[in-house]
Write an enzyme that holds these catalytic residues in place. Structure first.
Site, PDB file in Angstrom:
ATOM      1  N   LYS A   1      34.708  41.237  34.125  1.00 49.56           N
ATOM      2  CA  LYS A   1      35.260  40.533  32.869  1.00 49.56           C
ATOM      3  C   LYS A   1      34.389  40.600  31.708  1.00 49.56           C
ATOM      4  O   LYS A   1      33.268  40.741  31.806  1.00 49.56           O
ATOM      5  CB  LYS A   1      35.242  38.790  33.332  1.00 49.56           C
ATOM      6  CG  LYS A   1      36.089  38.528  34.568  1.00 49.56           C
ATOM      7  CD  LYS A   1      36.082  37.207  34.963  1.00 49.56           C
ATOM      8  CE  LYS A   1      37.128  37.048  36.115  1.00 49.56           C
ATOM      9  NZ  LYS A   1      36.465  37.597  37.330  1.00 49.56           N
TER      10      LYS A   1
ATOM     11  N   ARG B   1      28.271  38.615  44.065  1.00 54.02           N
ATOM     12  CA  ARG B   1      29.330  37.822  44.244  1.00 54.02           C
ATOM     13  C   ARG B   1      30.591  38.364  45.131  1.00 54.02           C
ATOM     14  O   ARG B   1      30.680  39.680  44.770  1.00 54.02           O
ATOM     15  CB  ARG B   1      30.011  37.375  43.118  1.00 54.02           C
ATOM     16  CG  ARG B   1      29.322  36.120  42.517  1.00 54.02           C
ATOM     17  CD  ARG B   1      29.817  36.045  40.836  1.00 54.02           C
ATOM     18  NE  ARG B   1      28.983  36.979  40.264  1.00 54.02           N
ATOM     19  CZ  ARG B   1      29.199  37.486  38.717  1.00 54.02           C
ATOM     20  NH1 ARG B   1      30.147  36.965  38.133  1.00 54.02           N
ATOM     21  NH2 ARG B   1      28.327  38.226  38.417  1.00 54.02           N
TER      22      ARG B   1
ATOM     23  N   ASP C   1      46.488  38.564  32.200  1.00 52.67           N
ATOM     24  CA  ASP C   1      46.580  39.731  32.852  1.00 52.67           C
ATOM     25  C   ASP C   1      47.858  40.610  32.689  1.00 52.67           C
ATOM     26  O   ASP C   1      48.747  40.142  32.857  1.00 52.67           O
ATOM     27  CB  ASP C   1      45.878  39.718  34.193  1.00 52.67           C
ATOM     28  CG  ASP C   1      44.457  39.016  34.524  1.00 52.67           C
ATOM     29  OD1 ASP C   1      43.713  39.298  33.490  1.00 52.67           O
ATOM     30  OD2 ASP C   1      44.369  38.255  35.217  1.00 52.67           O
TER      31      ASP C   1
ATOM     32  N   CYS D   1      50.352  29.344  48.887  1.00 52.05           N
ATOM     33  CA  CYS D   1      49.976  28.314  47.757  1.00 52.05           C
ATOM     34  C   CYS D   1      51.051  27.314  47.826  1.00 52.05           C
ATOM     35  O   CYS D   1      52.328  27.313  48.429  1.00 52.05           O
ATOM     36  CB  CYS D   1      50.129  28.850  46.422  1.00 52.05           C
ATOM     37  SG  CYS D   1      49.091  30.096  46.171  1.00 52.05           S
TER      38      CYS D   1
ATOM     39  N   CYS E   1      53.073  30.247  41.274  1.00 59.52           N
ATOM     40  CA  CYS E   1      53.299  30.004  39.645  1.00 59.52           C
ATOM     41  C   CYS E   1      53.525  31.350  39.011  1.00 59.52           C
ATOM     42  O   CYS E   1      53.432  32.439  39.829  1.00 59.52           O
ATOM     43  CB  CYS E   1      51.677  29.965  39.050  1.00 59.52           C
ATOM     44  SG  CYS E   1      50.824  28.619  39.827  1.00 59.52           S
TER      45      CYS E   1
ATOM     46  N   CYS F   1      51.190  34.041  38.181  1.00 55.52           N
ATOM     47  CA  CYS F   1      50.005  34.534  39.031  1.00 55.52           C
ATOM     48  C   CYS F   1      49.514  35.810  38.961  1.00 55.52           C
ATOM     49  O   CYS F   1      50.478  36.696  38.906  1.00 55.52           O
ATOM     50  CB  CYS F   1      50.512  34.132  40.569  1.00 55.52           C
ATOM     51  SG  CYS F   1      48.901  34.451  41.546  1.00 55.52           S
TER      52      CYS F   1
ATOM     53  N   ARG G   1      33.014  43.505  43.886  1.00 52.05           N
ATOM     54  CA  ARG G   1      32.787  44.008  42.542  1.00 52.05           C
ATOM     55  C   ARG G   1      31.585  43.852  41.850  1.00 52.05           C
ATOM     56  O   ARG G   1      30.874  44.811  41.172  1.00 52.05           O
ATOM     57  CB  ARG G   1      34.038  43.146  41.684  1.00 52.05           C
ATOM     58  CG  ARG G   1      34.062  43.945  40.315  1.00 52.05           C
ATOM     59  CD  ARG G   1      34.985  43.340  39.237  1.00 52.05           C
ATOM     60  NE  ARG G   1      36.248  43.470  39.822  1.00 52.05           N
ATOM     61  CZ  ARG G   1      37.299  42.733  39.215  1.00 52.05           C
ATOM     62  NH1 ARG G   1      37.223  41.876  38.269  1.00 52.05           N
ATOM     63  NH2 ARG G   1      38.517  42.780  39.925  1.00 52.05           N
ATOM     64  N   TYR G   2      31.169  42.344  41.494  1.00 50.70           N
ATOM     65  CA  TYR G   2      29.731  42.431  41.290  1.00 50.70           C
ATOM     66  C   TYR G   2      28.803  42.326  42.454  1.00 50.70           C
ATOM     67  O   TYR G   2      29.193  41.635  43.603  1.00 50.70           O
ATOM     68  CB  TYR G   2      29.646  40.968  40.742  1.00 50.70           C
ATOM     69  CG  TYR G   2      30.568  40.614  39.577  1.00 50.70           C
ATOM     70  CD1 TYR G   2      30.464  41.301  38.465  1.00 50.70           C
ATOM     71  CD2 TYR G   2      31.913  40.054  39.824  1.00 50.70           C
ATOM     72  CE1 TYR G   2      31.356  41.129  37.142  1.00 50.70           C
ATOM     73  CE2 TYR G   2      32.757  39.907  38.689  1.00 50.70           C
ATOM     74  CZ  TYR G   2      32.539  40.307  37.381  1.00 50.70           C
ATOM     75  OH  TYR G   2      33.339  40.113  36.537  1.00 50.70           O
TER      76      TYR G   2
ATOM     77  N   ARG H   1      47.892  37.317  41.216  1.00 47.02           N
ATOM     78  CA  ARG H   1      47.988  37.935  42.396  1.00 47.02           C
ATOM     79  C   ARG H   1      49.474  37.777  43.006  1.00 47.02           C
ATOM     80  O   ARG H   1      49.628  37.458  44.161  1.00 47.02           O
ATOM     81  CB  ARG H   1      46.977  37.132  43.175  1.00 47.02           C
ATOM     82  CG  ARG H   1      45.427  37.418  43.001  1.00 47.02           C
ATOM     83  CD  ARG H   1      44.659  37.516  44.142  1.00 47.02           C
ATOM     84  NE  ARG H   1      43.255  37.662  43.604  1.00 47.02           N
ATOM     85  CZ  ARG H   1      42.451  36.805  43.241  1.00 47.02           C
ATOM     86  NH1 ARG H   1      42.714  35.544  43.614  1.00 47.02           N
ATOM     87  NH2 ARG H   1      41.141  36.939  42.750  1.00 47.02           N
TER      88      ARG H   1
ATOM     89  N   ASP I   1      39.878  40.421  31.875  1.00 43.67           N
ATOM     90  CA  ASP I   1      39.558  41.138  33.052  1.00 43.67           C
ATOM     91  C   ASP I   1      39.827  42.482  32.662  1.00 43.67           C
ATOM     92  O   ASP I   1      40.890  42.795  32.499  1.00 43.67           O
ATOM     93  CB  ASP I   1      40.122  40.609  34.102  1.00 43.67           C
ATOM     94  CG  ASP I   1      39.420  40.600  35.417  1.00 43.67           C
ATOM     95  OD1 ASP I   1      38.208  41.411  35.544  1.00 43.67           O
ATOM     96  OD2 ASP I   1      40.081  39.805  36.497  1.00 43.67           O
TER      97      ASP I   1
HETATM   98  C1  PLP Z   1      36.314  36.774  38.518  1.00 43.34           C
HETATM   99  C2  PLP Z   1      35.749  37.438  39.569  1.00 43.34           C
HETATM  100  C3  PLP Z   1      34.539  37.247  40.067  1.00 43.34           C
HETATM  101  C4  PLP Z   1      33.647  35.809  39.623  1.00 43.34           C
HETATM  102  O1  PLP Z   1      33.559  35.862  38.260  1.00 43.34           O
HETATM  103  P1  PLP Z   1      32.666  34.601  37.489  1.00 43.34           P
HETATM  104  O2  PLP Z   1      32.559  35.334  36.089  1.00 43.34           O
HETATM  105  O3  PLP Z   1      31.620  34.231  38.394  1.00 43.34           O
HETATM  106  O4  PLP Z   1      33.569  33.632  37.483  1.00 43.34           O
HETATM  107  C5  PLP Z   1      33.855  37.647  41.177  1.00 43.34           C
HETATM  108  N1  PLP Z   1      34.313  38.722  41.779  1.00 43.34           N
HETATM  109  C6  PLP Z   1      35.720  39.143  41.369  1.00 43.34           C
HETATM  110  C7  PLP Z   1      36.329  40.220  42.081  1.00 43.34           C
HETATM  111  C8  PLP Z   1      36.505  38.462  40.432  1.00 43.34           C
HETATM  112  O5  PLP Z   1      37.727  38.834  39.859  1.00 43.34           O
HETATM  113  S1  SF4 Z   2      47.827  30.933  40.226  1.00 43.92           S
HETATM  114 FE1  SF4 Z   2      48.532  32.282  42.014  1.00 43.92          FE
HETATM  115  S2  SF4 Z   2      47.074  31.637  43.491  1.00 43.92           S
HETATM  116 FE2  SF4 Z   2      46.660  30.023  42.009  1.00 43.92          FE
HETATM  117  S3  SF4 Z   2      48.164  28.547  42.777  1.00 43.92           S
HETATM  118 FE3  SF4 Z   2      49.323  29.729  41.454  1.00 43.92          FE
HETATM  119  S4  SF4 Z   2      50.489  31.216  42.736  1.00 43.92           S
HETATM  120 FE4  SF4 Z   2      48.779  30.419  43.962  1.00 43.92          FE
END
Ligand code: PLP
Ligand code: SF4
Length: 357
Positions: A327, A105, A283, A114, A118, A121, A101-102, A123, A320
């Site tokens: 973010k 990174r 989120d 996991c 959670c 979560c 995305r960035y 995801r 986000d």
């Molecule tokens: C959050 C995130 C990052 C990292 O962002 P930081 O501000 O550096 O923590 C990088 N890629 C994706 C897809 C993200 O969701």
């Molecule tokens: S927040 Fe999601 S990815 Fe992180 S430990 Fe919990 S279940 Fe796993």
């Protein structure tokens, strides 16, 4: 309870609690939790390490540990979850597990596993696919992409929990990444410091993490109750190997959405030398909507922190943006006036103070 077994990470994983009868060894479930468990686990898996559940007050249905791991009917309530999306941030891209995305990174998901699932979560869509670890071919595809993009300076390895991988697979990933000249920083997103800190008593793991330095760990403490002697020792072991530990908390309704609770969390994190990096607004994810509080609440908490704790203990409050737009940091407004001749700022005591242009 502090037997050899209790301190064995593999034992904690093998003995994860998933059924009502198992959870009830540690806490007494309410009738509505029991009912929810049956239907929720078919859609979103339930699992918790004995260690993590042992931190919950057995009798309190509002316990912040329990609420993070025991499902409630709201999790599947269509009305409540209506506006949630499975993947609001469009993380799923061309290469399975990779989100770029960035420019600098890249996010790499290497497992859906996991130690603890959670309930909040972001995801959830990933762990609801079942427990899968990426195979070497899939990992290679991600690594080849990273190799081909020189603008990538940092790789964020996440999941699922990447430190649930065995040492061999983890070392394979780190070794391959370190062979790429333009990758400067490797970041691991893991919640094992919170859910199974026993993992960090494995010297082989620490040897690997140290070998491929610089590696940073971002973990996920949400409540002071999660900071135990064992998690503190685990953090200490990482720091002694030169691995900094940051925290990314999530603001969760009924769990930590209160100024004193967050203040106490940040103070205790500093005490164990973990830097509070982010406080994320929860989120809009399907299955998580019941944990969301208002942005006003988050700002009120941030305002409360200022002046009550060291600047090192103040995280960036952020959300986000949907659609993978990145973010956004959120701050209470401290600048109350801004004209050609002066700025006026609000001090921590609430006074309005003029500041020359
Ligand atoms: C959050 C995130 C990052 C990292 O962002 P930081 O501000 O550096 O923590 C990088 N890629 C994706 C897809 C993200 O969701
Ligand atoms: S927040 Fe999601 S990815 Fe992180 S430990 Fe919990 S279940 Fe796993």
């Amino acid at each position: 309870m502090k037997s050899q077994q209790w301190l064995d990470y593999n034992w904690q994983i093998k003995n994860r609690l998933r059924e009502a009868e198992e959870l009830e060894k540690f806490i007494s479930l309410t009738p509505s939790e029991k009912k929810a468990l049956k239907s929720v686990k078919k859609i979103y898996p339930v699992a918790v390490t004995p260690y993590y559940l042992s931190l919950a007050d057995p009798k309190d249905p509002d316990d912040p540990i329990r609420k993070q791991v025991v499902p409630v009917p709201a999790e599947l309530d269509e009305k409540i979850q209506l506006r949630g999306e499975e993947d609001p941030f469009k993380e799923e891209g061309e290469i399975k597990g990779l989100t770029h995305r960035y420019p600098d990174r890249v996010l790499m998901v290497v497992t859906t596993f996991c130690a603890v699932y959670c309930r909040h979560c972001m995801r959830k869509r990933i762990f609801s696919q079942g427990e899968k670890v990426w195979n070497f071919e899939e990992l290679k595809a991600m690594i080849d992409y990273i190799k081909s993009r020189e603008e990538i300076k940092e790789v964020i390895i996440s999941g699922g929990d990447p430190l649930t991988l065995n040492n061999e697979k983890l070392e394979f990933i780190l070794k391959e990444l370190r062979r790429i000249k333009h990758v400067e920083i490797i970041r691991l997103g893991t919640r094992l410091l919170v859910t199974a800190p026993q993992r960090f008593f494995d010297d082989k793991l620490l040897d690997i993490l140290e070998k491929y330095s610089p590696i940073w760990i971002n973990t996920h403490f949400n409540h002071s109750k999660e900071i135990t002697e064992l998690s503190q020792k685990a953090v200490e072991r990482l720091l002694r190997r030169g691995i900094p530990v940051n925290n990314q908390a999530v603001l969760l309704k009924g769990i930590n959405d209160d100024p004193e609770t967050i203040l106490k969390l940040m103070r205790n994190l500093l005490r164990i030398k973990v830097k509070p990096l982010y406080l994320f607004h929860c989120d809009p994810v399907k299955g998580v909507m019941h944990f969301r509080t208002t942005i006003e609440k988050g700002l009120e908490i941030m305002d409360y922190l200022r002046g009550r704790i060291s600047g090192m203990g103040i995280p960036t409050y952020a959300l986000d943006l949907p659609g993978g737009k990145g973010k956004v940091p959120l701050l209470p407004n401290y600048c109350v006036k801004n004209n050609k001749s002066e700025y006026v700022f609000k001090s921590i005591k609430g006074e309005e103070v003029s500041y020359p242009v």
